[in-house]
Design an enzyme around this catalytic site. Structure first.
Site, PDB file in Angstrom:
ATOM      1  CB  CYS A 297       2.349   1.053  -4.814  1.00  0.00           C
ATOM      2  SG  CYS A 297       2.323  -0.168  -3.502  1.00  0.00           S
TER       3      CYS A 297
ATOM      4  CG  HIS B  67       1.021  -3.715  -6.744  1.00  0.00           C
ATOM      5  ND1 HIS B  67       1.972  -4.637  -6.398  1.00  0.00           N
ATOM      6  CD2 HIS B  67       1.037  -2.774  -5.744  1.00  0.00           C
ATOM      7  CE1 HIS B  67       2.543  -4.283  -5.253  1.00  0.00           C
ATOM      8  NE2 HIS B  67       1.997  -3.150  -4.842  1.00  0.00           N
TER       9      HIS B  67
END
Length: 345
Positions: A150, A243
């Site tokens: 990710c 993120h």
């Protein structure tokens, strides 16, 4: 006509996101949900501690969970999505492929194997044809396809745009990663509240290797990895999702902010069901992107970028993606849609 699909590891955090995304999908229909032996035989509602903000989709909660073995899964399933822990996936996923199933996996095992496609459909969809090499070498009727980590998937689309425009010699990245990336039980509240953790085990290596494979060239027989040097420092911070990454790139040719913005914003998306209309959105406000404000752009499937600045040898920028949507479940779903589009199902 819908394609029958199953979810391996359906009760975990990524498995639940897959259930959410697939429940109303126009091309895929959930027919099988698997979990550990301890959960087999239970209804999905009983087996899964549902953590998603929306309710368990209609019809899914009553489905019976089966064991994660090829024998327990119908032979005629067209596609399996895997969110298994990597230690489990390492052994189980090849067994499903040998049994004839096509597996689109979010698990980290086998991502850098020479004959396993590691794909972000908009960036390197042509790598999917590595399946033909895989089948020849392993004697499988099925196939194994991976999406990247990710944190890797957050920076690779902007990097691909810059590579096309200027060439990449070196990439340095520092991440600020949300707690959901570690799973529901991955980071305790006492660890992360009022804190930041300057290490995530194995994460730096994944970013440094997977990005070079994704940006590499497929010649019909294998992938030549990109020769840029990639260095990563990965940090956990107390945001729930999204993120955020600070990236510095040394470019082979002179780069300007204006040309970089144009390259990122014009980088093409695809016409798959889950593809965003615009893959990379660039903010000119220096305080964007921010996880709370920008992680759900285009349903969480776009990459947000900003803070572009010229440096002595290239550029600096920030990027952001929703780690369980674009970075995990959504990435695996996009690969499934690509497999369908390219005739592998």
């Amino acid at each position: 006509m819908s394609v029958a699909v199953g979810i391996l590891g359906a009760t975990g955090a990524v498995g639940q996101r897959l259930v959410q995304l697939l429940a109303s999908h126009p091309e895929f229909e959930i027919e099988t949900l698997t979990a550990s032996e301890a959960s087999a035989g239970e209804s999905y509602s009983d087996a899964a501690k549902w953590r998603i903000e929306s309710p368990v989709p209609d019809g899914v909660g009553e489905m019976t969970v089966t064991e994660t073995t090829p024998e327990a899964v119908p032979e005629d399933l067209d596609l399996l999505f895997s969110s298994l822990p990597s230690a489990v996936g390492r052994e189980v996923e090849p067994a499903f492929c040998e049994a004839g199933h096509v597996v689109s996996s979010n698990s980290s095992n086998h991502r850098t194997a020479e004959d396993v496609p590691l794909t972000v459909p908009e960036v390197n969809g042509d790598h999917l044809d590595l399946i033909e090499v895989q089948r020849d070498e392993r004697g499988w009727d099925g196939a194994l396809v991976k999406n990247p980590n990710c944190s890797t998937i957050t920076m690779v689309p902007p990097l691909a745009a810059l590579d096309d425009a200027f060439g990449l010699d070196q990439v340095t990245v520092a991440t600020l990663q949300a707690v959901s990336g570690a799973g529901y039980d991955g980071v305790t509240s006492m660890e992360i509240i009022d804190n930041a953790i300057p290490h995530i085990g194995g994460e730096e290596n994944k970013m440094e290797t997977e990005s070079r494979k994704l940006l590499g060239e497929f010649d019909g027989a294998g992938v030549s990895w990109h020769n840029a040097r990639v260095e990563a420092s990965c940090n956990r911070i107390p945001t729930l999702d999204g993120h955020l990454e600070n990236v510095w790139v040394e470019t082979a040719r002179e780069a300007t902010v204006e040309a970089a913005i144009d390259a990122m914003e014009s980088y093409p998306s695809l016409e798959l069901h889950s593809s965003p209309d615009q893959l990379v959105h660039v903010f000119t406000d220096p305080e964007r992107p921010q996880p709370r404000l920008d992680r759900t752009l285009e349903g969480g499937m776009s990459i947000a970028a900003g803070g572009l600045q010229e440096t002595d040898d290239g550029l600096q920028f920030n990027c952001l993606a929703h780690n369980t949507l674009r970075g995990a479940a959504g990435a695996s779903l996009l690969n499934g849609e690509l497999l369908l589009d390219r005739g592998y199902l």
